[in-house]
Design an enzyme around this catalytic site. Structure first.
Site, PDB file in Angstrom:
ATOM      1  CG  HIS A 169       0.072   0.399   2.269  1.00  0.00           C
ATOM      2  ND1 HIS A 169      -0.240  -0.875   3.515  1.00  0.00           N
ATOM      3  CD2 HIS A 169       0.326   1.537   2.582  1.00  0.00           C
ATOM      4  CE1 HIS A 169      -0.004   0.018   4.329  1.00  0.00           C
ATOM      5  NE2 HIS A 169       1.141   0.745   4.206  1.00  0.00           N
TER       6      HIS A 169
HETATM    7  C1  UD1 Z   1      -2.325   5.728   5.239  1.00  0.00           C
HETATM    8  C2  UD1 Z   1      -0.662   6.431   5.901  1.00  0.00           C
HETATM    9  C3  UD1 Z   1      -0.276   5.478   6.078  1.00  0.00           C
HETATM   10  C4  UD1 Z   1      -1.254   4.018   6.552  1.00  0.00           C
HETATM   11  C5  UD1 Z   1      -1.622   3.665   5.971  1.00  0.00           C
HETATM   12  C6  UD1 Z   1      -2.404   2.472   6.489  1.00  0.00           C
HETATM   13  C7  UD1 Z   1      -0.509   9.009   4.833  1.00  0.00           C
HETATM   14  C8  UD1 Z   1      -0.357   9.948   4.469  1.00  0.00           C
HETATM   15  N1  UD1 Z   1      -0.915   7.679   4.793  1.00  0.00           N
HETATM   16  O1  UD1 Z   1      -2.329   5.182   3.604  1.00  0.00           O
HETATM   17  O2  UD1 Z   1       0.903   5.951   6.408  1.00  0.00           O
HETATM   18  O3  UD1 Z   1       0.704   2.959   6.081  1.00  0.00           O
HETATM   19  O4  UD1 Z   1      -2.230   4.794   6.060  1.00  0.00           O
HETATM   20  O5  UD1 Z   1      -3.238   1.943   5.981  1.00  0.00           O
HETATM   21  O6  UD1 Z   1      -1.765   9.385   5.953  1.00  0.00           O
HETATM   22  N2  UD1 Z   1      -9.130   4.225   0.575  1.00  0.00           N
HETATM   23  C9  UD1 Z   1     -10.707   3.713  -0.433  1.00  0.00           C
HETATM   24  N3  UD1 Z   1     -10.891   3.741   1.243  1.00  0.00           N
HETATM   25  C10 UD1 Z   1     -10.324   3.958   2.648  1.00  0.00           C
HETATM   26  C11 UD1 Z   1      -9.125   4.538   2.827  1.00  0.00           C
HETATM   27  C12 UD1 Z   1      -8.939   4.439   1.377  1.00  0.00           C
HETATM   28  O7  UD1 Z   1     -11.395   3.616  -0.474  1.00  0.00           O
HETATM   29  O8  UD1 Z   1     -11.191   3.764   3.300  1.00  0.00           O
HETATM   30  C13 UD1 Z   1      -8.862   4.761  -0.797  1.00  0.00           C
HETATM   31  C14 UD1 Z   1      -9.173   6.178  -1.711  1.00  0.00           C
HETATM   32  O9  UD1 Z   1      -8.885   6.026  -3.020  1.00  0.00           O
HETATM   33  C15 UD1 Z   1      -7.658   7.276  -0.708  1.00  0.00           C
HETATM   34  C16 UD1 Z   1      -6.988   5.825  -0.709  1.00  0.00           C
HETATM   35  O10 UD1 Z   1      -7.001   4.695  -0.639  1.00  0.00           O
HETATM   36  O11 UD1 Z   1      -7.881   8.088  -1.672  1.00  0.00           O
HETATM   37  C17 UD1 Z   1      -5.464   6.680  -0.123  1.00  0.00           C
HETATM   38  O12 UD1 Z   1      -6.156   6.313   1.241  1.00  0.00           O
HETATM   39  P1  UD1 Z   1      -5.019   7.168   2.567  1.00  0.00           P
HETATM   40  O13 UD1 Z   1      -5.694   6.911   3.431  1.00  0.00           O
HETATM   41  O14 UD1 Z   1      -4.725   8.651   2.187  1.00  0.00           O
HETATM   42  O15 UD1 Z   1      -3.432   6.973   2.329  1.00  0.00           O
HETATM   43  P2  UD1 Z   1      -3.211   4.733   2.377  1.00  0.00           P
HETATM   44  O16 UD1 Z   1      -2.697   4.948   1.509  1.00  0.00           O
HETATM   45  O17 UD1 Z   1      -4.487   4.604   2.963  1.00  0.00           O
HETATM   46  N1  UDP Z   2      -4.129  -5.280   8.738  1.00  0.00           N
HETATM   47  C1  UDP Z   2      -4.972  -6.086   9.058  1.00  0.00           C
HETATM   48  N2  UDP Z   2      -5.736  -6.187   7.487  1.00  0.00           N
HETATM   49  C2  UDP Z   2      -5.848  -6.572   5.873  1.00  0.00           C
HETATM   50  C3  UDP Z   2      -3.909  -6.068   6.435  1.00  0.00           C
HETATM   51  C4  UDP Z   2      -3.825  -5.487   7.080  1.00  0.00           C
HETATM   52  O1  UDP Z   2      -5.636  -6.172   9.644  1.00  0.00           O
HETATM   53  O2  UDP Z   2      -6.131  -7.419   5.722  1.00  0.00           O
HETATM   54  C5  UDP Z   2      -3.521  -5.040  10.033  1.00  0.00           C
HETATM   55  C6  UDP Z   2      -2.330  -5.432  10.454  1.00  0.00           C
HETATM   56  O3  UDP Z   2      -2.097  -6.631  10.806  1.00  0.00           O
HETATM   57  C7  UDP Z   2      -1.180  -4.846  11.383  1.00  0.00           C
HETATM   58  C8  UDP Z   2      -1.676  -2.825  10.418  1.00  0.00           C
HETATM   59  O4  UDP Z   2      -2.813  -3.789   9.941  1.00  0.00           O
HETATM   60  O5  UDP Z   2      -1.708  -4.707  12.067  1.00  0.00           O
HETATM   61  C9  UDP Z   2      -0.729  -2.338   9.461  1.00  0.00           C
HETATM   62  O6  UDP Z   2      -1.575  -1.709   9.195  1.00  0.00           O
HETATM   63  P1  UDP Z   2      -1.300  -1.179   7.084  1.00  0.00           P
HETATM   64  O7  UDP Z   2      -0.395  -2.226   6.629  1.00  0.00           O
HETATM   65  O8  UDP Z   2      -2.206  -0.268   6.887  1.00  0.00           O
HETATM   66  O9  UDP Z   2      -0.221   0.144   7.753  1.00  0.00           O
HETATM   67  P2  UDP Z   2       0.462   0.577   7.956  1.00  0.00           P
HETATM   68  O10 UDP Z   2       1.362  -0.679   9.597  1.00  0.00           O
HETATM   69  O11 UDP Z   2       2.641  -0.006   6.946  1.00  0.00           O
HETATM   70  O12 UDP Z   2       1.104   1.397   8.751  1.00  0.00           O
END
Ligand code: UD1
Ligand code: UDP
Length: 357
Positions: A206
């Site tokens: 991601h």
């Molecule tokens: C965010 C965090 C990242 C973290 C991750 C955990 C920032 C800059 N990044 O990244 O550090 O590791 O969360 O998962 O804060 N979207 C959906 N549904 C949702 C959420 C997101 O469709 O419920 C899609 C949207 O198109 C959105 C994209 O995912 O634009 C990115 O979501 P966003 O929360 O901006 O960043 P993450 O990549 O999830």
């Molecule tokens: N995770 C989850 N379901 C998924 C993928 C990840 O519950 O489908 C959990 C994972 O076990 C971990 C956390 O989400 O505890 C990690 O979050 P993510 O990878 O979104 O973000 P990061 O840790 O890189 O910020």
């Protein structure tokens, strides 16, 4: 003492499951939980509150997705109103997301002391949005709760005073300990997916530096196609990655793509995997908690002790051959003896003690 805690993204809900429940069970700290709505899909948000019994947020800001500035700005506006109304003694944030920075900036401008859980981590890559969020948050925080010795060192190197730094272990280890047995009993995911224990590779992708770079994303999926000739590939697909995979028309044939899963299913998928391929921070550590070899698809990692101790092979996804070679290498060598790298699983208690004092 009254604190406001800001959460908004999946890993923050998971961390709050350990901390907020402990806070509810004691009398010194009253917590006002604020959900920014950065993550909003059912399986990116609600599922965690339900299955992990995380206290219901007092405020839900419903900010949703957006460009960094717009998303962070909208969060700040609403968090500011809440801080002005609630007048907390402190504001607590986790990790390095836009929700983290929004909360910290608001508190700093209103002179509310800030507690930062998961402080001190660095990739030293300022192009990562997370790196900017965490550096800025650390430099305006009053309590820096760090998970590792290397995180402490990073903060000292940046001139942050020792008396603000508290090495308390990793809260993700608290969570892993809390839910391991529950997951074992409740999750049916292995059966539902008809997969065999230790026969599959679990993949999560991601990070913006992978999803937003077509060549890197293509390399990752090409290597998954090659690996799928030998192993089942299970990939709970983050919505961000899904969007880019669809836009670029990347083939997902031969891969078992599933929707993001809840934490209990995730633990079972991790524990029973042959190997984990990921760019997630949390998943790198969970691979280690369960003794599963891990290949991290990034140029750098904040969890360097995993690489230094050979639990994890850091692999920039710039070459398909390199990814496949590193997977083969990790599978061919014995898993190193497990060391204690992340504390005792009582990080939440330690933080509550320090804040209470
Ligand atoms: C965010 C965090 C990242 C973290 C991750 C955990 C920032 C800059 N990044 O990244 O550090 O590791 O969360 O998962 O804060 N979207 C959906 N549904 C949702 C959420 C997101 O469709 O419920 C899609 C949207 O198109 C959105 C994209 O995912 O634009 C990115 O979501 P966003 O929360 O901006 O960043 P993450 O990549 O999830
Ligand atoms: N995770 C989850 N379901 C998924 C993928 C990840 O519950 O489908 C959990 C994972 O076990 C971990 C956390 O989400 O505890 C990690 O979050 P993510 O990878 O979104 O973000 P990061 O840790 O890189 O910020």
């Amino acid at each position: 003492m009254k604190i406001i805690t800001i959460i908004g993204a999946r890993p923050q809900f998971i961390k709050a499951s350990a901390f907020s429940k402990k806070v509810l069970a004691q009398n010194h700290i009253q917590e006002i939980l604020v959900h920014t709505g950065q993550h909003y899909d059912e399986n990116m948000s609600t599922i965690f509150f339900e299955e992990m019994q995380i206290p219901r947020p007092h405020y839900h800001l419903q900010i949703g997705s957006g460009n960094h500035g717009s998303q962070t700005g909208k969060m700040m506006e609403k968090i500011e109103e809440i801080v002005l109304t609630e007048k907390p003694d402190a504001l607590l944030v986790y990790g390095d997301t836009n929700s983290t920075l929004a909360g910290a900036l608001v508190a700093s401008k209103l002179h509310v002391p800030i507690a930062h859980i998961e402080a001190g981590l660095r990739s030293f890559n300022k192009k990562m949005p997370e790196e900017v969020n965490r550096v800025l948050t650390d430099h305006i925080s009053d309590w820096l709760f760090v998970p590792t010795k290397s995180a402490t060192k990073n903060l000292l190197n940046e001139g942050i005073k020792n008396d603000k730094i508290f090495e308390v272990g990793d809260i993700m280890y608290d969570v892993a300990k809390l839910y391991a047995n529950i997951a074992e009993k409740q999750s049916q995911i292995i059966h539902q997916l008809s997969i065999e224990i230790k026969s599959y590779i679990l993949v999560t992708i991601h990070r913006a530096e992978n999803t937003d770079n077509p060549q890197r994303l293509k390399n990752i999926f090409e290597s998954l196609q090659i690996l799928s000739q030998k192993h089942t590939i299970i990939l709970p697909l983050h919505p961000r990655t899904k969007k880019y995979v669809q836009e670029l028309g990347i083939s997902t044939q031969n891969l078992q793509i599933i929707e993001p899963v809840g934490y209990l299913d995730m633990i079972q998928l991790e524990k029973n995997a042959l190997l984990i391929l990921t760019d997630s921070g949390g998943v790198q550590k969970e691979a280690f908690f369960y003794g599963v070899p891990c290949v991290t698809l990034r140029d750098e990692t904040e969890w360097i002790e995993l690489v230094e101790n050979n639990y994890n092979a850091l692999t920039p996804p710039t070459s398909v051959d390199l990814i496949c070679e590193n997977v083969a290498q990790m599978l061919s060598k014995p898993y190193p003896i497990i060391k204690n790298l992340y504390g005792e699983g009582n990080t939440a208690d330690k933080i509550i003690d320090i804040l209470s004092k």
